[in-house]
Enzyme design. Structure first.
Site, PDB file in Angstrom:
ATOM      1  N   MET A   1      52.529  28.640   4.917  1.00  0.00           N
ATOM      2  CA  MET A   1      53.449  29.656   5.393  1.00  0.00           C
ATOM      3  C   MET A   1      54.751  29.534   4.606  1.00  0.00           C
ATOM      4  SD  MET A   1      55.081  30.305   9.181  1.00  0.00           S
ATOM      5  CE  MET A   1      55.126  28.616   9.657  1.00  0.00           C
ATOM      6  N   PRO A   2      54.942  30.341   3.574  1.00  0.00           N
ATOM      7  CA  PRO A   2      56.192  30.304   2.814  1.00  0.00           C
ATOM      8  C   PRO A   2      57.368  30.810   3.652  1.00  0.00           C
ATOM      9  CG  PRO A   2      54.474  31.416   1.572  1.00  0.00           C
ATOM     10  CD  PRO A   2      53.971  31.237   2.972  1.00  0.00           C
ATOM     11  N   PHE A   3      58.498  30.162   3.452  1.00  0.00           N
ATOM     12  CA  PHE A   3      59.737  30.537   4.112  1.00  0.00           C
ATOM     13  C   PHE A   3      60.799  30.584   3.023  1.00  0.00           C
ATOM     14  CE2 PHE A   3      63.731  29.566   6.139  1.00  0.00           C
ATOM     15  CZ  PHE A   3      63.693  30.284   7.315  1.00  0.00           C
TER      16      PHE A   3
END
Length: 66
Positions: free
Chosen positions: A1-3
């Site tokens: 999950m890229p942030f």
């Protein structure tokens, strides 16, 4: 999950430009890292130029000289 958190100065960036940043970064993460757009989070943080400094000086003052 890229942030991804993008910090910019608050000086007239339009809603449309922010949308371009969000969609462009999301697309780049999908293309380069094969990350799902549905799981990619992009936050744009706007900061007043009085609260942003470069080289020991407020950005507000730097821009006044330009």
């Amino acid at each position: 999950m890229p942030f991804v958190n993008i910090h910019i100065t608050r000086d007239g960036v339009s809603k449309e430009q922010k949308q371009q940043l969000i969609s462009g970064v999301t697309r780049l993460l999908e293309e380069v890292l094969q990350k799902s757009p549905a799981l990619t989070h992009i936050i744009i943080t706007e900061t007043d130029t009085d609260n942003w400094g470069v080289g020991g000086e407020q950005v507000t003052e730097m821009r006044k000289r330009k």
